[in-house]
Design an enzyme around this catalytic site. Structure first.
Site, PDB file in Angstrom:
ATOM      1  N   ASP A  52       0.814  -1.205   0.000  1.00 45.97           N
ATOM      2  CA  ASP A  52       0.000   0.000   0.000  1.00 45.97           C
ATOM      3  C   ASP A  52       0.855   1.265   0.000  1.00 45.97           C
ATOM      4  O   ASP A  52       2.073   1.206   0.191  1.00 45.97           O
ATOM      5  CB  ASP A  52      -0.917   0.018   1.225  1.00 45.97           C
ATOM      6  CG  ASP A  52      -1.918  -1.124   1.213  1.00 45.97           C
ATOM      7  OD1 ASP A  52      -2.203  -1.653   0.125  1.00 45.97           O
ATOM      8  OD2 ASP A  52      -2.411  -1.482   2.297  1.00 45.97           O
ATOM      9  N   TYR A 110       5.747 -10.144   6.574  1.00 49.15           N
ATOM     10  CA  TYR A 110       5.782  -8.714   6.811  1.00 49.15           C
ATOM     11  C   TYR A 110       6.319  -8.453   8.211  1.00 49.15           C
ATOM     12  O   TYR A 110       6.072  -9.231   9.136  1.00 49.15           O
ATOM     13  CB  TYR A 110       4.392  -8.097   6.704  1.00 49.15           C
ATOM     14  CG  TYR A 110       3.930  -7.805   5.291  1.00 49.15           C
ATOM     15  CD1 TYR A 110       4.108  -6.531   4.735  1.00 49.15           C
ATOM     16  CD2 TYR A 110       3.317  -8.781   4.521  1.00 49.15           C
ATOM     17  CE1 TYR A 110       3.683  -6.250   3.446  1.00 49.15           C
ATOM     18  CE2 TYR A 110       2.884  -8.514   3.225  1.00 49.15           C
ATOM     19  CZ  TYR A 110       3.071  -7.246   2.691  1.00 49.15           C
ATOM     20  OH  TYR A 110       2.652  -6.975   1.417  1.00 49.15           O
TER      21      TYR A 110
END
Length: 266
Positions: A52, A110
Site C-alpha cells: 500500500d 511482513y
C-alpha cells in the site's frame, strides 16, 4: 521472449503503493519506466503482491519480460542507473517463460516496527506510540492469529478479493532496543490486514482491549456484535510496515527477527 526475476527493495514513503495506477506515482511505474528506457520498447511487468501507499519492501519480487536479451548483471546496473534513489534492484535472475511471481509464492512475511520513543531519524520507518505497551500481552494475543482464520475484521475488501480466509503460519512479537517488532508469515495478506492487526495489538498493549477480545475478532459472528471492537478505527500507519520476504522454497524462510531500521539510544 526473455524473462527475468527481479528482487528489489524500496522506501515507500513517496509512492502510492506498488501497483501501477493512473496519475499516481508508484514503485511498479518507476520500475517499468526504467526498464523501458533501457530496452527502448514496451515491457511486461508483474509483481508478487501489492504494497500500500507508504509501505516499504526489503525484498519484493517482480517478473520482467522484454523482446530482447540482456545479461542479468547488465540489466541490474541498467535499471539501478535509471531508478530513483529510494528504489533499488538487489538481484536479477533469468527465469522460465511461465514464471508467475504471485501464484508461485509459497508464503510472504511482513515486519512492523513500533517505536517506544520519539526519533528524529526513523520517523518514516516506525509508528511512535507514546503509551507504555505490555509486550507480553501483545505476544499472547498475537498467538491466536496462527492457523486458518477469517480475517474479515482485519481487512478492507478489494473487488478482486475472493475470500477473507488466510492461513497464518507464524507470528512473532519481540522487543529490540527502542522498537517493538511484529512479524507475520502467511499464505497471503489482505488489504490493510497487517496494519489493522498491529493497531489492535497496540490496544492490547495499552490495556484497552483484552487478549480474549482480540481473539474474538477472528470469529466474524462475535466481532459483529453491538459494541464490539472496530479494528478499522485503529489501523496502524503505513510508515512502520515492511514487506520482508516473498518465499518460493522452504530454505528461503525468514531467519532471525531483527529491526529493518533499528532505533536505539546511544
Amino acid at each position: 521472449m526473455p524473462v527475468w526475476k527481479l528482487t528489489l527493495e524500496y522506501e515507500g514513503t513517496r509512492y502510492y503503493g506498488w501497483q501501477e495506477q493512473k496519475n499516481s506515482r508508484t514503485v511498479a511505474g518507476e520500475l517499468r519506466g526504467a526498464a523501458e528506457k533501457f530496452f527502448e520498447e514496451r515491457v511486461e511487468l508483474a509483481g508478487a503482491g501489492r504494497t500500500d501507499a507508504g509501505v516499504h519492501a526489503l525484498a519484493q519480487v517482480a517478473r520482467l519480460k522484454a523482446s530482447r536479451s540482456a545479461r542479468p548483471i547488465e540489466l541490474l546496473y541498467a535499471l539501478n542507473d535509471r531508478l530513483p534513489a529510494d528504489i533499488n534492484v538487489l538481484k536479477v535472475e533469468e527465469a522460465r517463460s511461465g514464471f508467475d511471481p504471485r501464484r508461485e509464492a509459497v508464503s510472504r512475511s511482513y515486519v512492523y516496527q513500533i517505536s517506544t520513543r520519539r526519533t528524529a531519524f526513523a520517523k518514516k520507518f516506525v509508528w511512535w506510540v507514546r503509551d507504555p505497551l505490555n509486550v507480553d500481552a501483545m505476544s499472547k494475543a498475537a498467538g491466536a492469529l496462527v492457523g486458518r482464520h477469517d480475517f474479515s475484521s482485519f481487512c478492507e475488501r478489494r473487488d478482486d478479493d475472493r475470500s477473507t480466509v488466510v492461513v497464518v503460519e507464524r507470528v512473532e512479537v519481540a522487543r529490540a532496543g527502542d522498537v517493538i517488532l511484529f512479524r507475520s508469515s502467511a499464505s497471503h495478506f489482505l488489504w490493510k490486514m497487517v496494519r489493522r492487526i498491529v493497531g489492535a495489538l497496540v490496544e492490547v498493549g495499552r490495556g484497552s482491549l483484552g487478549v480474549a477480545g482480540f481473539s474474538d475478532l477472528l470469529t466474524p459472528k462475535r466481532a459483529s456484535l453491538p459494541g464490539s471492537f472496530e479494528a478499522a478505527a485503529f489501523t496502524a500507519p503505513p510508515s512502520g510496515l515492511f514487506l520482508e520476504r516473498v518465499v518460493y522454497q522452504e530454505d528461503e524462510r525468514p531467519g532471525k527477527l531483527v529491526p529493518p531500521f533499528p532505533v536505539s539510544r546511544w
